[in-house]
Design an enzyme around this catalytic site. Structure first.
Site, PDB file in Angstrom:
ATOM      1  N   HIS A  98       0.871  -1.192  -0.063  1.00 23.91           N
ATOM      2  CA  HIS A  98       0.007   0.010  -0.139  1.00 23.91           C
ATOM      3  C   HIS A  98       0.788   1.376   0.027  1.00 23.91           C
ATOM      4  O   HIS A  98       1.914   1.212   0.746  1.00 23.91           O
ATOM      5  CB  HIS A  98      -1.025   0.096   1.284  1.00 23.91           C
ATOM      6  CG  HIS A  98      -0.158  -0.281   2.375  1.00 23.91           C
ATOM      7  ND1 HIS A  98       0.131  -1.387   2.787  1.00 23.91           N
ATOM      8  CD2 HIS A  98      -0.052   0.427   3.538  1.00 23.91           C
ATOM      9  CE1 HIS A  98       0.389  -1.278   4.192  1.00 23.91           C
ATOM     10  NE2 HIS A  98       0.668  -0.144   4.352  1.00 23.91           N
ATOM     11  N   HIS A 100       0.992   5.260   0.872  1.00 20.75           N
ATOM     12  CA  HIS A 100       0.352   6.344   1.612  1.00 20.75           C
ATOM     13  C   HIS A 100       0.619   7.536   0.978  1.00 20.75           C
ATOM     14  O   HIS A 100       1.660   7.867   0.398  1.00 20.75           O
ATOM     15  CB  HIS A 100       1.125   6.407   3.006  1.00 20.75           C
ATOM     16  CG  HIS A 100       0.987   5.154   3.839  1.00 20.75           C
ATOM     17  ND1 HIS A 100       0.209   5.089   4.977  1.00 20.75           N
ATOM     18  CD2 HIS A 100       1.792   4.275   4.046  1.00 20.75           C
ATOM     19  CE1 HIS A 100       0.286   4.274   5.709  1.00 20.75           C
ATOM     20  NE2 HIS A 100       1.321   3.383   5.152  1.00 20.75           N
TER      21      HIS A 100
HETATM   22  P1  5GP Z   1       1.436   0.214   7.421  1.00 17.89           P
HETATM   23  O1  5GP Z   1       1.941   0.385   8.853  1.00 17.89           O
HETATM   24  O2  5GP Z   1       1.096  -1.008   7.172  1.00 17.89           O
HETATM   25  O3  5GP Z   1       2.372   1.192   6.406  1.00 17.89           O
HETATM   26  O4  5GP Z   1       0.001   1.202   7.172  1.00 17.89           O
HETATM   27  C1  5GP Z   1      -1.156   0.456   7.421  1.00 17.89           C
HETATM   28  C2  5GP Z   1      -2.251   1.643   7.467  1.00 17.89           C
HETATM   29  O5  5GP Z   1      -3.526   1.086   7.399  1.00 17.89           O
HETATM   30  C3  5GP Z   1      -2.345   2.279   8.636  1.00 17.89           C
HETATM   31  O6  5GP Z   1      -1.915   3.839   8.414  1.00 17.89           O
HETATM   32  C4  5GP Z   1      -3.630   2.021   9.259  1.00 17.89           C
HETATM   33  O7  5GP Z   1      -4.192   3.443   9.898  1.00 17.89           O
HETATM   34  C5  5GP Z   1      -4.252   1.608   8.098  1.00 17.89           C
HETATM   35  N1  5GP Z   1      -5.515   0.702   8.174  1.00 17.89           N
HETATM   36  C6  5GP Z   1      -5.449  -0.501   9.059  1.00 17.89           C
HETATM   37  N2  5GP Z   1      -6.415  -1.355   8.962  1.00 17.89           N
HETATM   38  C7  5GP Z   1      -7.337  -0.395   8.188  1.00 17.89           C
HETATM   39  C8  5GP Z   1      -8.627  -0.544   7.876  1.00 17.89           C
HETATM   40  O8  5GP Z   1      -9.267  -1.593   8.386  1.00 17.89           O
HETATM   41  N3  5GP Z   1      -9.280   0.209   7.057  1.00 17.89           N
HETATM   42  C9  5GP Z   1      -8.579   1.452   6.727  1.00 17.89           C
HETATM   43  N4  5GP Z   1      -9.339   2.197   5.794  1.00 17.89           N
HETATM   44  N5  5GP Z   1      -7.271   1.526   6.958  1.00 17.89           N
HETATM   45  C10 5GP Z   1      -6.791   0.754   7.777  1.00 17.89           C
END
Ligand code: 5GP
Length: 139
Positions: A98, A100
């Site tokens: 993903h 950001h």
């Molecule tokens: P990472 O730390 O893996 O780069 O970011 C994961 C992101 O996914 C986080 O910013 C978190 O807020 C978001 N996230 C986690 N679970 C969900 C969810 O169920 N729905 C949405 N819309 N975002 C999520």
């Protein structure tokens, strides 16, 4: 077990979806770092950027490229930080690639990407040469 993001793509978990096409999907982050914080993902369940076939990577970037100006305009942002946490050691919590897109505003108190580093290394010229060669040999 599909990732939480695959469940969002399938409509099994609700999300504020902002874009969908054949291979990519984008939705608002549930814990936004700024208004308009958006996640852009490949629909296929790839864990890391390293795992994505090049055609899907091109589709993913094309969607990111479309979304950046849309996000900035929607929340009247001055800029965006656009980043991937690529792997657990880099802070990736959801094992589904993903991107950001985090809107940024003058004086928002946030830092640049450089702020992610802990202690920065002091590398000699020959070490830098070796590293550059090691990367170049593997491309
Ligand atoms: P990472 O730390 O893996 O780069 O970011 C994961 C992101 O996914 C986080 O910013 C978190 O807020 C978001 N996230 C986690 N679970 C969900 C969810 O169920 N729905 C949405 N819309 N975002 C999520």
């Amino acid at each position: 077990m599909p990732t939480i993001f695959s469940q969002i793509v399938d409509g099994d978990i609700p999300a504020r979806v902002v874009h969908e096409d054949e291979t990519t999907f984008a939705f608002l982050d549930a814990n936004p770092l700024a208004p308009g914080h958006t996640l852009v993902i490949p629909k296929a369940d790839h864990g890391r950027l390293n795992d994505i076939p090049v055609e899907e990577a091109a589709d993913l970037y094309a969607t990111i490229h479309r979304l950046i100006p849309a996000v900035e305009a929607a929340v009247d942002a001055d800029a965006t930080t656009v980043a991937f946490n690529n792997g657990e050691a880099a802070g990736q919590e959801v094992p589904h690639v993903h991107c950001h897109i985090v809107p940024r505003f003058e004086g928002d108190g946030g830092g640049p990407i450089h702020a992610i580093a802990g202690e920065t290394p002091d590398l000699a010229d020959d070490e830098l040469d070796d590293i550059a060669d090691a990367i170049g040999d593997r491309v």
